[in-house]
Structure formats: structure tokens, C-alpha cells
Design an enzyme around this catalytic site. Structure first.
Site, PDB file in Angstrom:
ATOM      1  CB  VAL A  33      -0.973   0.021   1.201  1.00 39.18           C
ATOM      2  CG1 VAL A  33      -1.868  -1.191   1.167  1.00 39.18           C
ATOM      3  CG2 VAL A  33      -0.223   0.097   2.536  1.00 39.18           C
ATOM      4  CE  LYS A  45     -18.480  -7.748  25.020  1.00 46.18           C
ATOM      5  NZ  LYS A  45     -19.273  -8.999  25.135  1.00 46.18           N
ATOM      6  CD  GLU A 129     -14.710 -11.209   0.257  1.00 46.35           C
ATOM      7  OE1 GLU A 129     -15.518 -12.166   0.316  1.00 46.35           O
ATOM      8  OE2 GLU A 129     -14.551 -10.508  -0.755  1.00 46.35           O
ATOM      9  N   GLY A 134     -16.225 -16.595   5.764  1.00 42.26           N
ATOM     10  CA  GLY A 134     -14.901 -16.485   6.369  1.00 42.26           C
ATOM     11  C   GLY A 134     -13.787 -16.092   5.415  1.00 42.26           C
ATOM     12  CB  ILE A 136     -14.582 -18.255   0.647  1.00 45.11           C
ATOM     13  CG1 ILE A 136     -14.356 -19.630   1.286  1.00 45.11           C
ATOM     14  CG2 ILE A 136     -14.803 -18.394  -0.860  1.00 45.11           C
ATOM     15  CD1 ILE A 136     -15.574 -20.549   1.190  1.00 45.11           C
ATOM     16  N   GLY A 187     -16.854 -26.183  20.397  1.00 39.95           N
ATOM     17  CA  GLY A 187     -16.904 -24.756  20.116  1.00 39.95           C
ATOM     18  C   GLY A 187     -17.408 -24.411  18.739  1.00 39.95           C
ATOM     19  CD  GLU A 190     -21.880 -19.056  19.793  1.00 39.12           C
ATOM     20  OE1 GLU A 190     -21.767 -18.985  21.042  1.00 39.12           O
ATOM     21  OE2 GLU A 190     -21.012 -18.626  19.008  1.00 39.12           O
ATOM     22  CE  LYS A 205     -22.386 -16.659   7.730  1.00 41.78           C
ATOM     23  NZ  LYS A 205     -21.767 -17.905   8.211  1.00 41.78           N
TER      24      LYS A 205
END
Length: 428
Positions: A33, A45, A129, A134, A136, A187, A190, A205
Site C-alpha cells: 500500500v 470490554k 468480505e 470467512g 473465501i 466450540g 453456541e 449470508k
């Protein structure tokens, strides 16, 4: 060279991955860049929480507005999730002329058009994106790679949790409840898995993908949704006998400017490449009038795969800053959204019926299909352990959704049909 300063909203799994990539690949990014990229502030948090990466405590804040309104920050990277309050942060940042990179599928599915309109008004970039599949690069592909084509179908496995569950059910013969518990322990799911297993995550999505693919504002309420909680081991085994796999597929189709979008468990031919996508992986199949069939496959979630997409968007924003072309690539829908009716949505169907085992029953069932103008492709009757009842499996030829609804309604008043145990769309 003056560094481009980034404000990071969120330091969870994906946020941590973004920090790792930006700091670990600084030389490569600077060469791409033309200047350093610096994460100047990070929203957390709890500033005192121990973390898996070393971060200067001075960069941490518990106040999101401190980052949003910081005049030195050029780009906001949002990986905190949420909708209502997060939308306020994004709109305020755009109002102040900051560019946005987000991984927030819920936000973009529900409020994408409003956010993109504000971005264009302010000459800012909003790139997202990482919100779908994820690692892709499917969103950039739809916007840029297919810019000269007309997309007619998008079909995808866009939720890794459900794909993991269905894969284990297929390969190991395990029950749905058993695999769901395992997915939670690993994991992948949920504690409350509703969004995943009932198809809501995939629907959001598909809202994003169909809006981009068809250049039409497709709303979440336009997506017909059914999850996998009713998929049985029996369904999966019968599908395998017939040469199919059961997958939770998002399916968006366009024909003569009419659109249909759905998420549903689908039986797909094992010869189709999507049928072999297993575990937590995602895949998106795209058909264009010019290019024909294409498919994109990869990790649908995870710290570094998702962070890779976030940082790729960040690089794109910084390149646009250097070229002075921010805000000129906002993909606003320009086609009027026209939805197919149930009479216009067609596919093959699989039906598993529990019926009385006596002469003439099959003829009655065939008559119902005939009366509703649905043609039968094949019929299979497994051996019946019960002397008074049996199961019949039927696969239809192409039939409209409306016609199939008539068939199912007719079966409710046909005494010989004790139960319609399963109905699936058939692809491939």
C-alpha cells in the site's frame, strides 16, 4: 511515509487475528500500500483482561465513541458484532469521513443498503468480505470477478456448524442431538444454537450474496428459511441409498428478472462438487450466463481465515485512499427486486411417506400427484417390518412449490397416508 491509522472495534477471536496479521505482516502490507498500517486504538470490554497477544495497554479503550470520534483514525475495523448500537457507530464514523471494514453479516443483511448509501454520500468505503464464508473471497468475486456476467444462480454451504453436524450424521450414522452436543463441546456451535441450526445465520449470508449477485435489494424477510433440526438419520440413509447427500443449502436463483432465495436442507447428487464439502468448511457455487459453473471453497470461520478477509479489505481501502477513489465502488442495487411466486419456484422433491400396507394405496397416492399436476420420477418401497404399514419414497420431476403444497394438503385428507415424514428439495 505517514502511517494509516486504524481503530479496531472488538478484540475477540477475529479481532485478535487482525492484530496478529497487521503486526506480523507489516513489511508486506507496507510494500503493498506504500505506507505503514498502524492499529492505533482497540475497543475491549475489559482493559484488565489477560490476552493471548501482547498489546500496548495505552491503545485499549472501553469507550467505542473514543475511537469513532478520534480525528487521527482513518479506518474503522468493526469485528464486535451486534446490530443496533453498532449501526450507530458505523453511521457516525461515515459521517466523520472514516472508511469502514466490517465482518458483521447481521448488520449488512439488515441495514446494508442504508450504510452503503451513507458511504457513497460521504465518499467513503464500506467493505465487508469477512461477513460471508470467512476466508473465501466470494464478495469481491461477485462484485469484480462477475462484473461482466449475469449471475443466474448462487448455491452455497455458508454455515460451518450445520455442515459439521450433517457430515457427522452422514459419515458416522450419529443422531442429530448427539452431534449437536459434540459440536457445542468443540466450540463449533453456541450454547444456544438456534441461529445456526434453524438456518437464520445462513439466511443473512444469502441475503448479502443475492443482493450483490443480482444487483437487487433482497431483504431478509424475502428468504424462505428451514433449518436442520428435523433432519433424521433415516432421511440421510435413504438419501445415500439414492445417491444423494443432505446439506443445508442457501439457494438464490434468477430467471427473467424474477428472484427466489431460500435456505433449506436439500438432497444434492453426490456427483455435484458441493456434496463433497464436509466438516466446518464452506463452499459457494455460482452460475453465470457467460462463465457457466464456478465454485469457491475454503474455511468458513476461524481466527486467521476470517481475519485474512478483514485485512484484505483493509488493504483495499488503503489502496483506494492512495489513489483518491474511496467511495466510488459502493455496490448499490440498481435492479428492481421482483420475487418469484410459489407457482414460479420449481425443483425436484423427495418425499418419505408412512402409509397403510394394502392393495391400491400406491394407486391412490399416484392419483394425488396426477391431480396436482406433479410428475413422479421414481418410487421406492423399503421392506416393511410392520405388517399393516410401510414407507414409500418418492422423487418427483420438476414441480412448482405451489403444486407440492397441494400434494401435501391432499395427503392430509387421504386416510391411506398416515404421515408425511419428510419433504426435501432435490438438486444436482
Amino acid at each position: 511515509m505517514k502511517a494509516v491509522k486504524v481503530g479496531l472495534l472488538g478484540l475477540g477471536t477475529v479481532g485478535t487475528g487482525v492484530v496478529r496479521l497487521v503486526e506480523g505482516h507489516q513489511e508486506d502490507l507496507s510494500n503493498q500500500v506504500g505506507s505503514p498500517i498502524s492499529i492505533a486504538q482497540i475497543l475491549v470490554k475489559d482493559r484488565g483482561k489477560s490476552r493471548s497477544i501482547a498489546i500496548d495497554p495505552a491503545k485499549l479503550t472501553e469507550d467505542p465513541w473514543e475511537i469513532v470520534r478520534n480525528p487521527e483514525i482513518d479506518v474503522i475495523v468493526e469485528v464486535m458484532g451486534g446490530i443496533g448500537q453498532t449501526k450507530e457507530y458505523i453511521l457516525e464514523a461515515l459521517e466523520l469521513g472514516k472508511h469502514i471494514v466490517t465482518a458483521n453479516k447481521d448488520l449488512m443483511a439488515l441495514h446494508g443498503p442504508e450504510i452503503l448509501e451513507k458511504a457513497r454520500e460521504k465518499g467513503c468505503d464500506v467493505l465487508y468480505e469477512a461477513s460471508v464464508a470467512g476466508g473465501i473471497p466470494i464478495i469481491r468475486t461477485l462484485i469484480e470477478g462477475f462484473s461482466s456476467d449475469r449471475i443466474t444462480k448462487i448455491m452455497g454451504i455458508v454455515n460451518g456448524t450445520t455442515n459439521y453436524i450433517l457430515t457427522k450424521m452422514s459419515q458416522e450414522g450419529a443422531a442429530y442431538s448427539e452431534v449437536l452436543k459434540e459440536a457445542q463441546e468443540l466450540g463449533y456451535a453456541e450454547a444456544d444454537p438456534t441461529s445456526d441450526v434453524e438456518g437464520l445465520d445462513a439466511a443473512r449470508k444469502m441475503t448479502i450474496l443475492s443482493t450483490l449477485g443480482f444487483r437487487s435489494n433482497v431483504a431478509l424477510e424475502n428468504v424462505s428459511v428451514k433449518g436442520i433440526s428435523s433432519v433424521s438419520q433415516e432421511d440421510i440413509q435413504y438419501a445415500k441409498q439414492l445417491g444423494y447427500e443432505v446439506k443445508l443449502l442457501g439457494i438464490a436463483e434468477r430467471q427473467d428478472d424474477l428472484i427466489s432465495v431460500s435456505v433449506q436442507p436439500t438432497m444434492i447428487k453426490r456427483s455435484h462438487p458441493i456434496a463433497s464439502v464436509n466438516g466446518v468448511f464452506n463452499a459457494v457455487y455460482v452460475h453465470g450466463e457467460a462463465v457457466g459453473e464456478t465454485m469457491f471453497y475454503g474455511a468458513g470461520a476461524g481466527e486467521l481465515p476470517t481475519a485474512t478477509s478483514v485485512v484484505a479489505d483493509l488493504v483495499a481501502v488503503v489502496k483506494n485512499m492512495k489513489l483518491g477513489v474511496n467511495g466510488r465502488q459502493a455496490q448499490l442495487a440498481y435492479n428492481v427486486t421482483k420475487l418469484k411466486t410459489d407457482d414460479q419456484i420449481a425443483s425436484k422433491f423427495f418425499l418419505l411417506l408412512h402409509v397403510e400396507d394394502r392393495a391400491g394405496v400406491l394407486a391412490q397416492i399416484a392419483q394425488v400427484f396426477s391431480d396436482c399436476d406433479v410428475s413422479i420420477e421414481s418410487v421406492m418401497q423399503p421392506s416393511a417390518p410392520n405388517p399393516t404399514s410401510t414407507e414409500i419414497i418418492i422423487i418427483t420431476h420438476q414441480a412448482s412449490k405451489a403444486a407440492m403444497s397441494k400434494v401435501l394438503n391432499a395427503f392430509e385428507s387421504l386416510p391411506a397416508v398416515r404421515k408425511v415424514k419428510s419433504v426435501y428439495r432435490v438438486e444436482g
